[in-house]
Scaffold this motif. Structure first.
Motif, short mmCIF file in Angstrom:
data_model
loop_
_atom_site.label_atom_id
_atom_site.label_comp_id
_atom_site.label_asym_id
_atom_site.label_seq_id
_atom_site.Cartn_x
_atom_site.Cartn_y
_atom_site.Cartn_z
N ASP A 224 0.82 -1.20 0.00
CA ASP A 224 0.00 0.00 0.00
C ASP A 224 0.86 1.26 0.00
OD1 ASP A 224 -2.32 -1.41 -0.06
OD2 ASP A 224 -2.91 -1.00 2.01
N VAL A 225 1.95 1.25 0.78
CA VAL A 225 2.86 2.39 0.80
C VAL A 225 3.43 2.62 -0.59
CG1 VAL A 225 5.04 3.27 1.70
CG2 VAL A 225 3.42 2.17 3.25
N MET A 226 3.93 1.55 -1.21
CA MET A 226 4.46 1.68 -2.56
C MET A 226 3.37 2.10 -3.54
SD MET A 226 6.40 -1.16 -4.94
CE MET A 226 4.93 -2.12 -5.25
N GLN A 227 2.19 1.52 -3.40
CA GLN A 227 1.10 1.84 -4.30
C GLN A 227 0.60 3.27 -4.10
OE1 GLN A 227 -1.22 -1.44 -3.04
NE2 GLN A 227 -0.30 -2.90 -4.45
N GLY A 228 0.64 3.75 -2.85
CA GLY A 228 0.26 5.14 -2.59
C GLY A 228 1.20 6.11 -3.29
N VAL A 229 2.48 5.81 -3.27
CA VAL A 229 3.46 6.65 -3.97
C VAL A 229 3.24 6.58 -5.48
CG1 VAL A 229 5.92 6.95 -4.47
CG2 VAL A 229 5.17 6.44 -2.13
N VAL A 230 2.98 5.37 -5.99
CA VAL A 230 2.75 5.20 -7.43
C VAL A 230 1.51 5.97 -7.86
CG1 VAL A 230 2.08 3.51 -9.19
CG2 VAL A 230 3.95 2.99 -7.62
N MET A 231 0.45 5.92 -7.06
CA MET A 231 -0.78 6.61 -7.42
C MET A 231 -0.58 8.11 -7.55
SD MET A 231 -3.96 4.79 -5.44
CE MET A 231 -3.17 4.07 -4.02
N ILE A 232 0.06 8.72 -6.57
CA ILE A 232 0.23 10.17 -6.62
C ILE A 232 1.23 10.57 -7.69
CG2 ILE A 232 2.11 10.48 -4.93
CD1 ILE A 232 0.30 12.75 -3.73
N ALA A 233 2.22 9.71 -7.95
CA ALA A 233 3.16 9.98 -9.05
C ALA A 233 2.45 9.92 -10.39
CB ALA A 233 4.32 8.98 -9.01
N GLY A 234 1.56 8.93 -10.55
CA GLY A 234 0.81 8.81 -11.80
C GLY A 234 -0.05 10.03 -12.07
N VAL A 235 -0.74 10.52 -11.04
CA VAL A 235 -1.59 11.71 -11.20
C VAL A 235 -0.73 12.93 -11.50
CG1 VAL A 235 -3.15 13.28 -9.99
CG2 VAL A 235 -3.45 10.82 -9.78
N ALA A 236 0.42 13.05 -10.80
CA ALA A 236 1.31 14.20 -11.01
C ALA A 236 1.86 14.26 -12.43
CB ALA A 236 2.46 14.15 -10.00
N ILE A 237 2.03 13.11 -13.05
CA ILE A 237 2.53 13.07 -14.43
C ILE A 237 1.39 13.33 -15.42
CG2 ILE A 237 3.53 11.58 -16.21
CD1 ILE A 237 5.05 10.16 -13.92
N MET A 238 0.22 12.74 -15.16
CA MET A 238 -0.89 12.86 -16.10
C MET A 238 -1.44 14.28 -16.19
SD MET A 238 -3.06 9.35 -15.51
CE MET A 238 -4.16 9.64 -16.91
N LEU A 239 -1.45 15.02 -15.08
CA LEU A 239 -2.07 16.34 -15.08
C LEU A 239 -1.38 17.30 -16.06
CD1 LEU A 239 -4.19 18.27 -13.98
CD2 LEU A 239 -2.62 18.82 -12.10
N PRO A 240 -0.06 17.52 -15.97
CA PRO A 240 0.56 18.44 -16.94
C PRO A 240 0.49 17.93 -18.39
CG PRO A 240 2.24 17.35 -15.59
CD PRO A 240 0.92 17.04 -14.98
N LEU A 241 0.58 16.60 -18.58
CA LEU A 241 0.45 16.07 -19.93
C LEU A 241 -0.93 16.39 -20.51
CD1 LEU A 241 2.15 12.54 -19.69
CD2 LEU A 241 3.05 14.58 -20.80
N THR A 242 -1.96 16.23 -19.68
CA THR A 242 -3.32 16.52 -20.14
C THR A 242 -3.49 17.99 -20.49
OG1 THR A 242 -4.20 14.73 -18.77
CG2 THR A 242 -5.77 16.38 -19.53
N LEU A 243 -3.06 18.88 -19.58
CA LEU A 243 -3.22 20.31 -19.81
C LEU A 243 -2.48 20.76 -21.06
CD1 LEU A 243 -2.92 21.65 -16.14
CD2 LEU A 243 -4.99 21.45 -17.54
N SER A 244 -1.29 20.22 -21.28
CA SER A 244 -0.52 20.63 -22.45
C SER A 244 -1.18 20.16 -23.74
CB SER A 244 0.91 20.08 -22.36
OG SER A 244 0.92 18.66 -22.45
N GLN A 245 -1.83 19.00 -23.71
CA GLN A 245 -2.40 18.45 -24.94
C GLN A 245 -3.78 19.00 -25.27
OE1 GLN A 245 -1.95 14.12 -25.14
NE2 GLN A 245 0.07 14.26 -24.20
N VAL A 246 -4.45 19.66 -24.30
CA VAL A 246 -5.74 20.30 -24.61
C VAL A 246 -5.61 21.81 -24.68
CG1 VAL A 246 -7.05 18.43 -23.56
CG2 VAL A 246 -6.50 20.45 -22.19
N GLY A 247 -4.41 22.33 -24.43
CA GLY A 247 -4.19 23.77 -24.54
C GLY A 247 -4.41 24.55 -23.27
N GLY A 248 -4.44 23.87 -22.11
CA GLY A 248 -4.60 24.55 -20.83
C GLY A 248 -6.01 24.49 -20.29
N LEU A 249 -6.17 24.97 -19.04
CA LEU A 249 -7.47 24.91 -18.36
C LEU A 249 -8.55 25.68 -19.11
CD1 LEU A 249 -6.50 25.33 -14.59
CD2 LEU A 249 -7.91 23.50 -15.52
N ARG A 250 -8.22 26.89 -19.55
CA ARG A 250 -9.22 27.71 -20.21
C ARG A 250 -9.66 27.09 -21.53
NH1 ARG A 250 -8.78 34.20 -21.57
NH2 ARG A 250 -10.79 34.38 -22.67
#
Length: 687
Positions: A224-250
């Motif tokens: 669970d400790v390892m998986q908790g780190v993996v989960m937050i790392a996955g979200v931290a990577i996906m968020l900027p990739l998503t924003l960059s590929q749709v042109g930002g929040l706006r």
């Protein structure tokens, strides 16, 4: 088949690098289980196997609590809801940010104290010993096993879907799933089972059952400790990739504001020639021009299995894209450069009705080696709420997909759907569902029995609250914008998380990262499944066998039964998940709200109210269970889905059942005998 190389296809293609990243993660899980098994030697087996000897520190306690709570629903069912309904899910999940304050802050210290005084190892242990009532403990055990068994099946489905999305395009997996499909063909039980799904289900099931059975609580906590780190790392990577590929929040929000909900229907697919061997088609897009030369875009859902010798496949779920901007974008990406040979004339020449199909990066029927197909569309249904209108994905109530038509008129679920997703009464209901009812989950309470001291609890509350904030709000952003990057997935929205992970990394040119990102939802499912397996195993071995059948059973016998029970329960859940529930998040909501209705107020009463007794708490538990179940059964009896309950007074079952449970404990307790004096002194007087 010929490849289209001059434009980018919205396809999900796994890479070998992603697979190897995922394999390394899986091997680490088994290494941790091995170390955990060594800790079982020389210690009290039951306390160590189920509670880790009550010695968890801040990070272990916080991350195992957070990872267990962030289940397959958080990374599979929850993203599917976001994808389907849009920004309103930020309000739907908002109260989960304070869930650790409610659960850990309200019950944490007191549960830990009572468990230590009684020597309890499980939650039914606590309930039984608090009133010295065998019947109370057994009823609690049966309810835990009943609800968690449903959830376990849903989690097994989630794990399989996630794994399948990562490896479905790998040649070795295609060969393995083809072999599995041939092996089970002709068996009625497997007649409607996707061979790829079944293969991944077995792989996932064996992995999680073996390491949980072998390692016990410490294996679960450390993974669970390892998986908790993996989960937050996955979200931290996906968020900027998503924003960059749709042109930002706006830009992303403006695009969502212009979206019109799609239409849902079915299609039949006819091949020009039958194939000599079974094969499967995935990610198929259909383009069609009608008699007025208006462009139409459809996406066929799921993996379409084509048996050897067959030419016609019926009842394929299909989504019609309705937003003009999306239609033009998809047309440009998929069909603008297709050769003339890829187009089929499907009506009179003068009508100009033509159709073409692509699968991933390939044209279907463009060359002699291709597969010429023709799709015939059935009747389509509009969304119950939001059809033909823009703006609903960024406001509330949000769009609601169509419900199955009923011969005897609309069901309560259909009437509710016509009002949109999350009107005011339901918004209030889900505040209680996440923040308040989450406190009544026995599978999380058991974590509260394992922390080391009060200082650990205080720090863990802060840690988990921050952790949830870093997980859930980014998930809302990511999967709102997944509608832009991966349109047309309404019929298979439970796949959106792993599909989005693979798509983001491949669009960015870092395909190997897909293995890590897919490991995040996979980790969430594993951390929940292993915890549920231990809760069910402990309930059956400790609370049923040892405490009621054989109190003097040796530690060797208990150890073997624990291993055997964990293995058997996991295997049963695996078999039940072969024909899985249709909607993962609906099952999770049913289980979570049902457990809360049964356990929240009885547990609060026995922990903090000296006058509480067996009759009051047991009555409260049964009234909560009965009220909650009645609202679901009533919907089913009226012709609706069991998971779409009747919402009395506009509120979900959890609010009504919690109210009934509270009234029951307050009414029954004062009119029934007081608890034994020695029990009151033991649990309420300081030593």
């Amino acid at each position: 088949m010929s490849s289209i190389s001059n434009f980018q296809i919205l396809a999900v293609n796994a890479s070998d690098a992603a697979i190897w990243t995922f394999v390394v993660y899986t091997l680490l899980v088994f290494v941790i289980a091995g170390f955990a098994n060594n800790l079982l030697k020389g210690r009290s087996f039951l306390s160590e196997y189920f509670l880790g000897s009550r010695g968890l520190g801040v990070w272990a306690f916080a991350l195992t609590f957070a990872a267990t709570s962030a289940s397959g629903g958080s990374f599979t069912g929850f993203p599917a809801k976001i994808y389907t309904h849009g920004w309103i899910l930020a309000l739907w999940i908002a109260s989960y940010m304070v869930y650790p304050l409610c659960t850990m802050g309200l019950l944490g210290k007191r549960v830990n104290q009572v468990a230590r005084k009684s020597g309890a190892i499980t939650i039914p242990d606590v309930l039984r010993d608090r009133f010295d009532s065998r019947s109370f403990g057994l009823v609690a055990t049966l309810l835990i096993v009943f609800f968690l068994s449903f959830n376990l099946i849903a989690q097994f489905k989630a794990g399989s879907v996630i794994l399948q999305t990562l490896i479905q395009d790998v040649d070795a997996f295609k060969g393995l799933s083809g072999f599995v499909g041939s092996s089970v063909s002709g068996m009625d039980f497997f007649s409607e089972v996707d061979p790829g799904y079944f293969t991944c289900l077995v792989l996932f099931g064996v992995l999680v059952i073996v390491y949980t059975t072998y390692g016990g609580f410490h294996a679960v906590v450390w993974t669970d400790v390892m998986q908790g780190v993996v989960m937050i790392a996955g979200v931290a990577i996906m968020l900027p990739l998503t924003l960059s590929q749709v042109g930002g929040l706006r830009s992303g929000t403006e695009q969502m504001a212009r979206m019109i909900p799609p239409r849902i229907g079915t299609a039949s697919m006819e091949l020009a020639d039958s194939t000599d061997s079974p094969r499967a088609l995935t990610n198929i897009w259909i383009a069609q021009t009608n008699s007025d030369d208006i462009r139409q875009i459809y996406r066929l859902s799921g993996s379409i299995a084509i048996p050897a010798g067959e030419k016609v496949i019926d009842d394929i779920p299909v989504v019609e894209i309705r937003t003009p901007e999306e239609v033009e974008r998809l047309w440009d990406k998929f069909f603008s450069e297709l050769p003339e040979s890829a187009w089929h004339q499907i009506g009179p020449a003068e009508s100009n009705i033509r159709q073409a199909a692509v699968e991933g990066n390939f044209v279907l029927g463009a060359t002699e080696s291709g597969i010429d197909i023709l799709c015939t569309f059935g009747e389509f249904q509009d969304f119950e709420y939001g059809a033909e209108r823009t703006g609903h994905y960024v406001s509330g109530p949000a769009p609601m997909p169509p419900k199955p038509d009923q011969d005897d008129g609309p069901t309560d679920a259909e009437v509710a759907a016509a009002a949109g997703f999350l009107p005011l009464g339901m918004a209030i209901s889900f505040f209680f569902m996440w923040a308040i009812s989450g406190t009544g989950q026995p599978q999380y309470m058991v974590r509260l029995m394992a922390f080391k001291d009060s200082k650990t609890l205080r720090r863990a509350i802060i840690t988990v609250t921050i952790y949830y904030g870093l997980i859930y709000f980014p998930l809302v952003v990511i999967f709102c914008y997944s509608r832009i990057l991966l349109p047309g997935m309404e019929n298979e929205a439970d796949r959106i998380m792993p599909a989005m992970a693979v798509t983001l990394t491949e669009n960015a040119g870092y395909g190997w990262l897909a293995g890590l990102l897919v490991a995040a939802p996979f980790a969430a499912v594993m951390s929940t499944v292993d915890s549920f397996l231990l809760v069910i195993s402990s309930a059956l071995v400790r609370d049923v066998y040892q405490r009621n059948i054989s109190p003097n059973a040796s530690e060797t016998t208990i150890k073997r039964l624990c291993y055997l029970t964990t293995l058997v329960i996991g295997t049963i859940a695996l078999v039940c998940a072969i024909n899985p529930p249709a909607y993962l998040q609906d099952i999770i909501v049913y289980v979570g709200s049902g457990l809360a209705a049964c356990f929240l107020f009885p547990v609060v009463a026995l922990l903090f109210w000296k006058r509480s007794n067996t009759a009051g708490c047991l009555g409260s538990m049964l009234v909560g269970f009965g009220t909650h179940l009645f609202m679901h059964v009533l919907s089913w009896w009226r012709g609706g889905e069991f998971t779409d309950p009747v919402n009395l007074f506009g509120f979900s079952p959890v609010v009504v059942a919690l109210a009934a449970s509270l009234i029951a404990v307050l009414v029954i307790t004062p009119i029934t005998p007081k608890p034994a004096e020695h029990l009151v002194k033991k649990y309420f007087e300081k030593e």
